[in-house]
Design a protein around this motif. Structure first.
Motif, mmCIF file in Angstrom:
data_model
loop_
_atom_site.group_PDB
_atom_site.id
_atom_site.type_symbol
_atom_site.label_atom_id
_atom_site.label_comp_id
_atom_site.label_asym_id
_atom_site.label_seq_id
_atom_site.Cartn_x
_atom_site.Cartn_y
_atom_site.Cartn_z
ATOM 1 N N ASP A 23 41.029 -3.976 53.213
ATOM 2 C CA ASP A 23 41.450 -4.814 52.101
ATOM 3 C C ASP A 23 42.941 -5.077 52.240
ATOM 4 N N LEU A 24 43.384 -6.186 51.643
ATOM 5 C CA LEU A 24 44.811 -6.497 51.622
ATOM 6 C C LEU A 24 45.566 -5.702 50.568
ATOM 7 N N SER A 25 44.844 -5.217 49.560
ATOM 8 C CA SER A 25 45.487 -4.626 48.389
ATOM 9 C C SER A 25 45.478 -3.106 48.431
ATOM 10 N N PRO A 26 46.656 -2.464 48.439
ATOM 11 C CA PRO A 26 46.681 -0.998 48.346
ATOM 12 C C PRO A 26 46.023 -0.490 47.074
ATOM 13 N N ALA A 27 46.180 -1.233 45.962
ATOM 14 C CA ALA A 27 45.566 -0.811 44.699
ATOM 15 C C ALA A 27 44.047 -0.821 44.805
ATOM 16 N N MET A 28 43.481 -1.836 45.453
ATOM 17 C CA MET A 28 42.030 -1.886 45.635
ATOM 18 C C MET A 28 41.548 -0.740 46.515
ATOM 19 N N LEU A 29 42.295 -0.433 47.561
ATOM 20 C CA LEU A 29 41.881 0.662 48.441
ATOM 21 C C LEU A 29 41.899 1.996 47.701
ATOM 22 N N ARG A 30 42.890 2.199 46.854
ATOM 23 C CA ARG A 30 42.926 3.444 46.073
ATOM 24 C C ARG A 30 41.727 3.523 45.135
ATOM 25 N N ALA A 31 41.405 2.405 44.479
ATOM 26 C CA ALA A 31 40.260 2.395 43.571
ATOM 27 C C ALA A 31 38.956 2.572 44.329
ATOM 28 N N ALA A 32 38.847 1.962 45.501
ATOM 29 C CA ALA A 32 37.619 2.063 46.284
ATOM 30 C C ALA A 32 37.363 3.493 46.743
ATOM 31 N N ARG A 33 38.424 4.189 47.125
ATOM 32 C CA ARG A 33 38.253 5.586 47.544
ATOM 33 C C ARG A 33 37.642 6.415 46.420
ATOM 34 N N ALA A 34 38.009 6.116 45.193
ATOM 35 C CA ALA A 34 37.470 6.867 44.055
ATOM 36 C C ALA A 34 36.000 6.544 43.808
ATOM 37 N N HIS A 35 35.581 5.290 44.102
ATOM 38 C CA HIS A 35 34.210 4.882 43.836
ATOM 39 C C HIS A 35 33.292 5.102 45.032
ATOM 40 N N ALA A 36 33.844 5.193 46.221
ATOM 41 C CA ALA A 36 33.013 5.304 47.424
ATOM 42 C C ALA A 36 33.595 6.335 48.380
ATOM 43 N N PRO A 37 33.669 7.596 47.950
ATOM 44 C CA PRO A 37 34.184 8.617 48.851
ATOM 45 C C PRO A 37 33.184 8.902 49.969
ATOM 46 N N GLY A 38 33.662 9.417 51.066
ATOM 47 C CA GLY A 38 32.734 9.765 52.146
ATOM 48 C C GLY A 38 33.453 9.873 53.469
ATOM 49 N N ALA A 39 33.000 10.808 54.267
ATOM 50 C CA ALA A 39 33.634 11.050 55.558
ATOM 51 C C ALA A 39 33.374 9.926 56.547
ATOM 52 N N ARG A 40 32.335 9.100 56.310
ATOM 53 C CA ARG A 40 32.000 8.036 57.259
ATOM 54 C C ARG A 40 32.825 6.770 57.026
ATOM 55 N N ILE A 41 33.655 6.747 55.984
ATOM 56 C CA ILE A 41 34.436 5.549 55.672
ATOM 57 C C ILE A 41 35.893 5.770 56.049
ATOM 58 N N ASP A 42 36.435 4.868 56.868
ATOM 59 C CA ASP A 42 37.863 4.831 57.163
ATOM 60 C C ASP A 42 38.455 3.639 56.405
ATOM 61 N N TRP A 43 39.538 3.888 55.683
ATOM 62 C CA TRP A 43 40.138 2.855 54.842
ATOM 63 C C TRP A 43 41.334 2.243 55.560
ATOM 64 N N ALA A 44 41.462 0.917 55.516
ATOM 65 C CA ALA A 44 42.529 0.259 56.259
ATOM 66 C C ALA A 44 43.109 -0.904 55.464
ATOM 67 N N LEU A 45 44.427 -0.972 55.427
ATOM 68 C CA LEU A 45 45.140 -2.115 54.868
ATOM 69 C C LEU A 45 45.169 -3.177 55.961
ATOM 70 N N LEU A 46 44.311 -4.166 55.828
ATOM 71 C CA LEU A 46 44.045 -5.042 56.970
ATOM 72 C C LEU A 46 43.669 -6.445 56.512
ATOM 73 N N ASN A 47 44.200 -7.443 57.202
ATOM 74 C CA ASN A 47 43.855 -8.835 56.964
ATOM 75 C C ASN A 47 42.600 -9.168 57.766
ATOM 76 N N ALA A 48 41.488 -9.383 57.086
ATOM 77 C CA ALA A 48 40.219 -9.607 57.775
ATOM 78 C C ALA A 48 40.153 -10.956 58.480
#
Length: 226
Positions: free
Chosen positions: A102-127
């Motif tokens: 996602d482009l938004s650090p705020a969205m990534l922080r919120a997403a981590r809270a809603h979708a935790p898991g060892a299989r997910i790597d989070w990235a600040l990235l322009n798709a």
């Protein structure tokens, strides 16, 4: 360097100045607000019901995705514009590894809270321009990001570039209808409402395997043939 190592190397080297474009649509800028990010999961849970005018809860969308896209354990997927992490969570639950971008650090922080898991790597990235190796992924999910991104055609072309033979691209977006509300949102929010023909054109050489529409809400699946 194999694709898994390349993905991990890229993730470790990402930074904000390289990943976020200098010009954003108003809709993209709004996603940087903490208030927007915190409320997005609630909006997402009800959005398709509001947009289609019929009951369309998240479990129905999840079933549609899992039945048609069929993510498998051990696959690598990109969730382009993860927002609250809905598709990232579905992929991880299916046993896939996910780069949730996602482009938004705020969205990534919120997403981590809603979708935790060892299989997910989070990235600040322009798709629209990921820098990932070509043909390095088993799949890409694009859930409504197509409407908000600055250059939807670039996002589609990038997604097609990233999937290997047998790979899939899954999309959920609001298609163009020409109604006044869409024209107003395009002017005020910088939103784009593509039609399926435009999507198909920019995802070539992938083959469309599904086109399912409920009102203006459109689901599509594309596959790169072996």
């Amino acid at each position: 360097m194999n694709s898994v190592h390349a993905l991990r190397h890229l993730k470790s080297s990402l930074n904000l100045s390289e990943s976020v474009p200098s010009a954003l649509t108003p809709a993209q800028r709004s996603n940087f607000l903490t208030l927007t990010a915190r409320g997005y999961a609630t909006w997402r849970a009800h959005s398709l019901t509001l947009l289609t005018g019929q009951p369309f809860p998240l479990p129905r969308e999840a079933q549609l995705f899992l039945h048609h896209a069929r993510p498998r354990p051990g696959e690598w997927w990109l969730d382009a514009g993860t927002s609250a992490g809905f598709y990232a969570a579905l992929l991880a639950q299916a046993g896939a590894r996910v780069l949730a971008a996602d482009l938004s650090p705020a969205m990534l922080r919120a997403a981590r809270a809603h979708a935790p898991g060892a299989r997910i790597d989070w990235a600040l990235l322009n798709a629209e321009r990921t820098g990932l190796p070509s043909a390095s992924l088993d799949g890409v999910t694009i859930g409504a990001t197509l409407n908000e991104t600055r250059d939807p055609d670039a996002l589609l072309r990038e997604s097609a570039r990233l999937v290997r033979p047998g790979g899939r691209v899954w999309l959920m977006y609001v298609a163009r209808s020409g109604r006044f509300g869409q024209r107003a949102l395009a002017r005020a929010g910088g939103l784009t409402f593509p039609d399926p023909a435009r999507v198909e054109r920019h995802l070539r050489p992938l083959r469309r395997a599904l086109l399912f529409q409920v009102g203006d809400v459109t689901f599509e699946l594309y596959i790169r043939d072996l």
